[in-house]
Scaffold this motif. Structure first.
Motif, PDB file in Angstrom:
ATOM      1  N   PRO A  30       9.178  27.646 -26.797  1.00  0.00           N
ATOM      2  CA  PRO A  30       9.005  26.326 -27.445  1.00  0.00           C
ATOM      3  C   PRO A  30       7.536  25.994 -27.726  1.00  0.00           C
ATOM      4  O   PRO A  30       7.226  25.377 -28.744  1.00  0.00           O
ATOM      5  N   MET A  71       6.374  22.633 -29.710  1.00  0.00           N
ATOM      6  CA  MET A  71       7.249  21.574 -29.183  1.00  0.00           C
ATOM      7  C   MET A  71       6.573  20.934 -27.984  1.00  0.00           C
ATOM      8  O   MET A  71       6.270  21.623 -27.008  1.00  0.00           O
ATOM      9  N   THR A  84      10.782  15.282 -31.313  1.00  0.00           N
ATOM     10  CA  THR A  84       9.452  15.904 -31.362  1.00  0.00           C
ATOM     11  C   THR A  84       8.986  16.039 -32.813  1.00  0.00           C
ATOM     12  O   THR A  84       9.787  15.949 -33.746  1.00  0.00           O
ATOM     13  N   THR A 100       8.048  18.774 -34.118  1.00  0.00           N
ATOM     14  CA  THR A 100       8.686  20.009 -34.614  1.00  0.00           C
ATOM     15  C   THR A 100      10.057  19.686 -35.209  1.00  0.00           C
ATOM     16  O   THR A 100      10.424  20.192 -36.275  1.00  0.00           O
ATOM     17  N   THR A 143      16.409  17.687 -32.894  1.00  0.00           N
ATOM     18  CA  THR A 143      15.698  17.692 -31.614  1.00  0.00           C
ATOM     19  C   THR A 143      16.636  18.051 -30.464  1.00  0.00           C
ATOM     20  O   THR A 143      16.260  18.759 -29.539  1.00  0.00           O
ATOM     21  N   LEU A 196      17.154  21.887 -30.680  1.00  0.00           N
ATOM     22  CA  LEU A 196      15.973  22.614 -30.191  1.00  0.00           C
ATOM     23  C   LEU A 196      15.924  22.588 -28.667  1.00  0.00           C
ATOM     24  O   LEU A 196      15.632  23.595 -28.022  1.00  0.00           O
ATOM     25  N   TYR A 197      16.226  21.430 -28.087  1.00  0.00           N
ATOM     26  CA  TYR A 197      16.229  21.310 -26.609  1.00  0.00           C
ATOM     27  C   TYR A 197      17.298  22.224 -26.009  1.00  0.00           C
ATOM     28  O   TYR A 197      17.041  22.971 -25.065  1.00  0.00           O
TER      29      TYR A 197
END
Length: 699
Positions: A451, A456, A472, A474, A510, A513-514
Motif C-alpha cells: 500500500p 496509501m 484516501t 489514492t 477505498t 483497497l483496504y
C-alpha cells in the motif's frame, strides 16, 4: 505445495538455548533445544517447459552457523575468513540483490539464507521479476512485429533483476516478524560475534531450514512422473501441480452462460489481471501491479451498472478478471482457447473492442497513457476502429482530473492480456497505464509492492472500522480513472445520454483497497460473502495464483463484483440456493448467492440476503495441460513443486571435538556395559547361586 508436517530433530548434539522473548516454552526436550521461527515465507521451486527456478533444501533440511550480514564487507567472513562453515546468513533486506546472491550461489560455504524485510522500502527499487515480463508468450515474435519482440524497443521493467527466475540449491526464507529477526540477532550477538579478530568460542548459534522440493528439472519431467505414478502406483505420489485458478467475468446485460451468444451481438471486453508474485511463496501484495487496476475496474463496473439505460445499449460489456497472468498469461490464454474451441458463451467474432486496465496508480500528475498495437494499426479497418476508441476515451476524460494521452505508434503494447487476444485475431484495443514507456513501478513483482508503494496513507489512531471507511487520496485518484473508463464504455456500447451522472464512488474504492491490500477480514467483506466462505478471510491479503483453487482473491473479486453490480432479490434461503426449483429465476442468465449480510446493529446476528448477478467463473488452467503438451512454447507451462514440510528453527550447536568426545564416551560406556553384561551373564551361577542352609543334613 503441501501442508507442513512434523519432522524430527536432525542434530546429533545441541545445547539448550536461553529463552528469548517469543521463544517456545514447554517441557519436551525438543522445545528446550530449539526455537521455532513461525512467521517465515519460503522460496519454493517452480518449473516450466525447460527450467526449474526457486530454491530448496536437502531432504533433511540444511543447517549452518548464523552470521549476520548488514553490509557487503560482512560477506568476507562467510566467503573466506570464517572458521566454521557452512554458514546460514541473516541478510539485511537492502543487500538482497542479484550481485550478492550470485556471489553466494557460487560457494559451498553457504547453507542457506534468512532475509529480513528492508524498512523503509529500498529507495533504488527492487524487482526480482524479468526486465521483459512474459517474454515469448505475448503477441510479438519473429512472425509478428519482430522489431518489438523480446523488448527490443522498450525494456518495460528496467529494475528487474530476474532473481525470481534463478535456481538456488540452498533454502532462502523471508523473516516476516521483526521480533523473530531480533531473537536471531540476539543469539548471534551472544554466541557468534568474532572476539578480538579470532573466531567465536563454542557453543555457536545455528539455524536449520527445511524446504525440500519433490519436483526436479522441468514441467515435462515432473508431469511425466505424475502420469507414471497415476498409471502404475496404488498410492500415487504427485510431485508437482499446474498453477491454476479461475477467471471471474460478468456482463452488463445478462447472457445465457450455457449457450452461445448470437454472432451479430457485439461485446466490449474490459480486462485486468488479479494476480501478482514475488521471490517468496504466497507473498504477493501486488498493490500497483494488480490491485490498483482491478479495484479501478470493479469501481467502473459499479458506476456503469448504475446508468439508467444500460439494458437498452446496442452493445454488451463484459467485465473480465484474469488469474495467473504473471505466469505467461494463464487466464487470458485459456479464455481465448475456450472461445476458439466453442467452450465459452462468447466467440472471438463477438468482440467489438478491448479495453485493458494495467498499472494505473502511479500517475505522473494526472496523465494516463493509452497504448495500442503498432502492427495491427497498419490494417486500415483496425486503425479506424482504434482511432474511434482513442477518441472516445479522450473525450470521456474532459472535465475529469485525468488526462489521457497516446503513447505513440512507434512502441509496442506493454505486457498485457490483450496480447493473447491479438495473437488470435486483429481486435481493436487499448491498454491504459500510468507509464508511457518503462514501468513507474520500481517494485514490480516484489514483496515491496505494498500500500505504501501506491501512496496509501491513513491518519494515526483510526480504528479498523474507521480505516475501512476513510477515503484516501489514492482512492479518490483511482475513482477518477474508474469514472473516465465507465463513461468511455457507455459511449462505446452506444449510449447517447449525458455521461455526467456516471460517477465511480471513492468510498467503494477505498473499502476495496483496504480489503485487498491491508485486511481481508473486515466487516464489509464479511457481509458480502457466503457464510461457508468466512474461513477465507485471512489477515494480510496475498494475490499469488497458487495450485489449489479458487484462491481467496478470486472468491473476493467474485463477491465484490456481485455486490457492486448485482441486485438484492426477495428469495428465501432455499429458493436462493436452488434457483432450478424457483419459478422465473432464469438460472442460465443469472447467478444467485446467499450472502451473510451485515451485523444487526443491536445484536450479534447477521441479516443474510440473496444477491442475483451475472458473475461467473471460468477455468484459468493453461491449455498446455488440457492438451498434455507439457513442453509447449505456445501456452504457459508453469507448475509448482510439492513439498513435505517447510519450517525454520534456531538452536545452539557444540563443537565437533565435543561431539566426537561425547560419541566416543558413549561408545565406551556401551562397550563397557556390553562386556559387564556378558561377564555377569557368564558368571551368573556363581554370582547369583543361593547359599545352602547350614542346618540342613544330607542323607
Amino acid at each position: 505445495g503441501a501442508t507442513p508436517t512434523a519432522g524430527s530433530p536432525a542434530e546429533p548434539f545441541s545445547w539448550a538455548l536461553p529463552s528469548f522473548p517469543g521463544s517456545c516454552q514447554g517441557n519436551s526436550v525438543e522445545r528446550k533445544i530449539y526455537i521455532p521461527l513461525n512467521k517465515t515465507a519460503p522460496c519454493v521451486r517452480l518449473l516450466n517447459a525447460t527450467h526449474q527456478i526457486g530454491c530448496q533444501s536437502s531432504i533433511s533440511g540444511d543447517t549452518g552457523v548464523i552470521h549476520v550480514v548488514e553490509k557487503e564487507e560482512d560477506l568476507n567472513w562467510v566467503l573466506a575468513d570464517g572458521p566454521h562453515p557452512p554458514y546460514m546468513i541473516l541478510l539485511d533486506g537492502n543487500l538482497f540483490n542479484r550481485k550478492v546472491l550470485m556471489q553466494l550461489k557460487g560457494t559451498s560455504r553457504v547453507s542457506g539464507l534468512a532475509v529480513s524485510i528492508a524498512k523503509p522500502n529500498p529507495p533504488q527499487g527492487f524487482s526480482p521479476g524479468l526486465k521483459c515480463p512474459n517474454d515469448g508468450f505475448g503477441v510479438y515474435s519473429k512472425d509478428y512485429g519482430p522489431q518489438y519482440a523480446h523488448c527490443n524497443t522498450t525494456v518495460w521493467n528496467p529494475v528487474g533483476s530476474g532473481l525470481s527466475y534463478e535456481d538456488f540449491d540452498f533454502p532462502i526464507f523471508l523473516l516476516e516478524d521483526a521480533n523473530e529477526t531480533q531473537v536471531i540477532k540476539q543469539c548471534y550477538q551472544d554466541h557468534n560475534v568474532p572476539r578480538d579478530g579470532s573466531g567465536p568460542e563454542y557453543p555457536l548459534c545455528a539455524m536449520q531450514l527445511f524446504s525440500h522440493m519433490h519436483a526436479v528439472t522441468s514441467t515435462v519431467t515432473c508431469m511425466r512422473r505424475n502420469s507414471i505414478q497415476n498409471t502404475f502406483s496404488i498410492n500415487p505420489e504427485t510431485v508437482c501441480d499446474p498453477l491454476l485458478d479461475y477467471n471471474v467475468w460478468s456482463t452488463l446485460q445478462p447472457i445465457n452462460s450455457s449457450g452461445k451468444v448470437d454472432r451479430e451481438q457485439e461485446v466490449i471486453i474490459v480486462a485486468t489481471r488479479i494476480d501478482s508474485h514475488s521471490f517468496f511463496w504466497n507473498i504477493a501484495p501486488g498493490a500497483e501491479s494488480a490491485v490498483s487496476s482491478f479495484v479501478t475496474h470493479l469501481a467502473a463496473a459499479e458506476a456503469l451498472h448504475k446508468a439508467s439505460d444500460v439494458h437498452s445499449l446496442q452493445r454488451n460489456v463484459m467485465f473480465t478478471f484474469f488469474q495467473g497472468e504473471t505466469f505467461d498469461y494463464i487466464g487470458s490464454s485459456r479464455m481465448v482457447y475456450d472461445m476458439e474451441k466453442d467452450k465459452f458463451p462468447l466467440r472471438l467474432d463477438n468482440i467489438h473492442s478491448f479495453v485493458e486496465l494495467n498499472q494505473v496508480a502511479l500517475r505522473n500528475g494526472s496523465v494516463l497513457w493509452m497504448h495500442t498495437d503498432p502492427v495491427s494499426w497498419m490494417n486500415e479497418s483496425v486503425q479506424t476502429q482504434v482511432r474511434n476508441l482513442l477518441d472516445i476515451l479522450s473525450n470521456s476524460s474532459v472535465g475529469a482530473n485525468v488526462t489521457l494521452q497516446e503513447a505513440g505508434y512507434s512502441q509496442p503494447l506493454p505486457p498485457s492480456s490483450f496480447q493473447r487476444f491479438l495473437r488470435a485475431r486483429h481486435i481493436p484495443g487499448v491498454v491504459l497505464t500510468d507509464h508511457q514507456a518503462a514501468f513507474q513501478n520500481r517494485y514490480y513483482q516484489s514483496m515491496y509492492d505494498t500500500p505504501e508503494n501506491i501512496r496509501m496513507q491513513y491518519p494515526e489512531g483510526l480504528s479498523p472500522e474507521e480505516t475501512l471507511e476513510y477515503v484516501t487520496d489514492t482512492a479518490k485518484s483511482l475513482a477518477e480513472v474508474a469514472t473516465v473508463v465507465a463513461r468511455a464504455l457507455y459511449r462505446l456500447a452506444g449510449g447517447a445520454n449525458n455521461t455526467s451522472a456516471i460517477q465511480a464512488d471513492p468510498k467503494t474504492v477505498t473499502r476495496m483497497l483496504y480489503g485487498f491490500l491491508i485486511k481481508m477480514n473486515n466487516s464489509w467483506f464479511q457481509s458480502i460473502i457466503k457464510p461457508d466462505l468466512k474461513g477465507i478471510l485471512g489477515d494480510v491479503p496475498q494475490h499469488y495464483v497458487a495450485v489449489s483453487s479458487p484462491v481467496n482473491t478470486t472468491y473476493l473479486v467474485h463477491y465484490v463484483l456481485a455486490n457492486l453490480t448485482g441486485t438484492v432479490v426477495n428469495l428465501t434461503k432455499e429458493e436462493c440456493l436452488n434457483p432450478d426449483k424457483t419459478p422465473n429465476a432464469e438460472k442460465e442468465l443469472y447467478d444467485y448467492a446467499w450472502v451473510q449480510g451485515s451485523l444487526d446493529p443491536n445484536s450479534t446476528t447477521r441479516v443474510p440476503y440473496c444477491v442475483r448477478s451475472t458473475v461467473r467463473l471460468s477455468k484459468a488452467l493453461s491449455p498446455a495441460f488440457e492438451l498434455r503438451q507439457w513442453g509447449s512454447t505456445e501456452y504457459s507451462t508453469w507448475t509448482e513443486s510439492r513439498w513435505k514440510e517447510i519450517r525454520a528453527r534456531i538452536f545452539l550447536v557444540a563443537s565437533k571435538e565435543l561431539e566426537i568426545i561425547t560419541l566416543v564416551v558413549g561408545i565406551a560406556i556401551l562397550v563397557f556395559s556390553l562386556l559387564a553384561t556378558h561377564f555377569i551373564n557368564a558368571k551368573a551361577d556363581v554370582l547369583f547361586s543361593i547359599p545352602r542352609d547350614p542346618g540342613a543334613v544330607a542323607y
